[in-house]
Design a protein around this motif. Sequence first.
Motif, PDB file in Angstrom:
ATOM      1  N   LEU A  17      32.421 -12.370 -69.640  1.00  0.00           N
ATOM      2  CA  LEU A  17      32.432 -12.355 -68.175  1.00  0.00           C
ATOM      3  C   LEU A  17      31.597 -11.204 -67.626  1.00  0.00           C
ATOM      4  O   LEU A  17      30.819 -11.378 -66.679  1.00  0.00           O
ATOM      5  CB  LEU A  17      33.872 -12.253 -67.669  1.00  0.00           C
ATOM      6  CG  LEU A  17      34.754 -13.491 -67.899  1.00  0.00           C
ATOM      7  CD1 LEU A  17      36.212 -13.162 -67.594  1.00  0.00           C
ATOM      8  CD2 LEU A  17      34.285 -14.666 -67.056  1.00  0.00           C
ATOM      9  N   ASP A  18      31.764 -10.014 -68.208  1.00  0.00           N
ATOM     10  CA  ASP A  18      31.016  -8.847 -67.724  1.00  0.00           C
ATOM     11  C   ASP A  18      29.522  -8.994 -67.999  1.00  0.00           C
ATOM     12  O   ASP A  18      28.680  -8.633 -67.160  1.00  0.00           O
ATOM     13  CB  ASP A  18      31.542  -7.564 -68.378  1.00  0.00           C
ATOM     14  CG  ASP A  18      32.919  -7.173 -67.878  1.00  0.00           C
ATOM     15  OD1 ASP A  18      33.456  -7.875 -66.987  1.00  0.00           O
ATOM     16  OD2 ASP A  18      33.473  -6.160 -68.373  1.00  0.00           O
ATOM     17  N   ARG A  21      27.997 -11.417 -65.615  1.00  0.00           N
ATOM     18  CA  ARG A  21      28.000 -10.828 -64.273  1.00  0.00           C
ATOM     19  C   ARG A  21      26.791  -9.916 -64.080  1.00  0.00           C
ATOM     20  O   ARG A  21      26.211  -9.855 -62.992  1.00  0.00           O
ATOM     21  CB  ARG A  21      29.287 -10.020 -64.061  1.00  0.00           C
ATOM     22  CG  ARG A  21      29.413  -9.334 -62.700  1.00  0.00           C
ATOM     23  CD  ARG A  21      30.507  -8.287 -62.756  1.00  0.00           C
ATOM     24  NE  ARG A  21      30.166  -7.203 -63.670  1.00  0.00           N
ATOM     25  CZ  ARG A  21      31.047  -6.394 -64.253  1.00  0.00           C
ATOM     26  NH1 ARG A  21      32.350  -6.574 -64.045  1.00  0.00           N
ATOM     27  NH2 ARG A  21      30.650  -5.421 -65.067  1.00  0.00           N
ATOM     28  N   ASP A  22      26.391  -9.243 -65.152  1.00  0.00           N
ATOM     29  CA  ASP A  22      25.362  -8.199 -65.047  1.00  0.00           C
ATOM     30  C   ASP A  22      24.015  -8.595 -65.633  1.00  0.00           C
ATOM     31  O   ASP A  22      23.035  -7.874 -65.458  1.00  0.00           O
ATOM     32  CB  ASP A  22      25.844  -6.931 -65.758  1.00  0.00           C
ATOM     33  CG  ASP A  22      27.116  -6.367 -65.148  1.00  0.00           C
ATOM     34  OD1 ASP A  22      27.349  -6.590 -63.948  1.00  0.00           O
ATOM     35  OD2 ASP A  22      27.891  -5.707 -65.889  1.00  0.00           O
ATOM     36  N   SER A  44      35.738 -19.424 -64.626  1.00  0.00           N
ATOM     37  CA  SER A  44      34.728 -19.141 -63.596  1.00  0.00           C
ATOM     38  C   SER A  44      33.316 -19.450 -64.070  1.00  0.00           C
ATOM     39  O   SER A  44      32.379 -19.508 -63.256  1.00  0.00           O
ATOM     40  CB  SER A  44      34.810 -17.674 -63.163  1.00  0.00           C
ATOM     41  OG  SER A  44      34.499 -16.811 -64.246  1.00  0.00           O
ATOM     42  N   ASP A  48      28.029 -23.059 -65.629  1.00  0.00           N
ATOM     43  CA  ASP A  48      27.000 -22.016 -65.707  1.00  0.00           C
ATOM     44  C   ASP A  48      26.147 -22.280 -66.951  1.00  0.00           C
ATOM     45  O   ASP A  48      26.649 -22.207 -68.074  1.00  0.00           O
ATOM     46  CB  ASP A  48      27.658 -20.643 -65.799  1.00  0.00           C
ATOM     47  CG  ASP A  48      26.663 -19.498 -65.649  1.00  0.00           C
ATOM     48  OD1 ASP A  48      25.487 -19.679 -66.039  1.00  0.00           O
ATOM     49  OD2 ASP A  48      27.061 -18.422 -65.162  1.00  0.00           O
TER      50      ASP A  48
END
Length: 354
Positions: A17-18, A21-22, A44, A48
């Motif tokens: 997830l991190d 996100r980045d 989430s 994607d």
Amino acid sequence: MILVTGGAGFIGGNFVLDWLRDNDEAILNVDKLTYAGNLRTLKSLEGDPRHLFARVDICDRAALDTLFAKHAPRAVVHFAAESHVDRSIYGPAEFVQTNVIGTFTLLDSARTYWSGLDAGAKAAFRFLHVSTDEVFGSLSESEPPFSEVTPYAPNSPYSATKAGADHLVRAYYHTYGLPTLTTNCSNNYGPYHFPEKLIPLMIANALAGKPLPVYGDGQNVRDWLYVGDHCAAICAVLARGTPGETYNIGGWNEKKNIEVVHTLCDLLDQLKPKTAGSYHDQITFVTDRPGHDQRYAIDARKIEHDLGWKPAETFESGLKKTVLWYLGNQSWVDEVQSGDYRKWVELNYAQRAG
């Protein structure tokens, strides 16, 4: 693309997830989906295109070879492991299979793939193995924290199998030249943590009105690391770490287990007070587990000096974030507390009545 094993678990899921996100770089997420793997953690990311999921056992060499050939990752980040000490006491064979045989199989598949790369891709490739401070054994109250050169002295089937995996990773660097990196972290906590470990178990039991079972006298000491800080450290090691090196990752937060439980109760009394009494009233001391290590502590100066990483969260700020996440995500907790999970908790704690 990078290949991540165990990316539906607690630390691996937070890392996925991190990372997404980045970063725009895609992840091939390889997970067997045992009891501790939960795709709902990654809900989430549905749709994607940067997140590719493959339900594969890391002991399946043919499947791993196919994934390497098809997706050509530039790096492997290896989280997949059986990780609960109590489970390793009752069923060590699974730990040997996943942590030792699985790591060997993944290493050898990665070596075969890496050997066929051109010179530039070969030099850039990394195999990052995520391990634990438990391989170093137990510290007395007065001993200095574990450093990267502390001798290994594992005391549980879990830590022994992780130590075996660490040694295999080291051997593949020294024998074959595979550019490996190893990290040894302290106790993680944070969102999406499977509720058999101390902090999420206490939160779940407190909210359900159940006893808060504390092993022994609660004086065992652990160094606590917020999972988001751990993921940031892994990114730093992957980007800037020196092949063949190991890096200890810790939170500089040594706490007795009973201190952790009291702090959690204070937070819950503040954030979700009971109609009568305090969550402290639910604390129950139970029989200690066999071979319970007294103290773990991490000296994380090397990674700060060499790579510029240090934790962003204090124990207090990280714990408050964690409690707020669990209060806001009860449906996730309810889902992971399946029949299998409940059977395990009943087995474990039935034998530890106070």
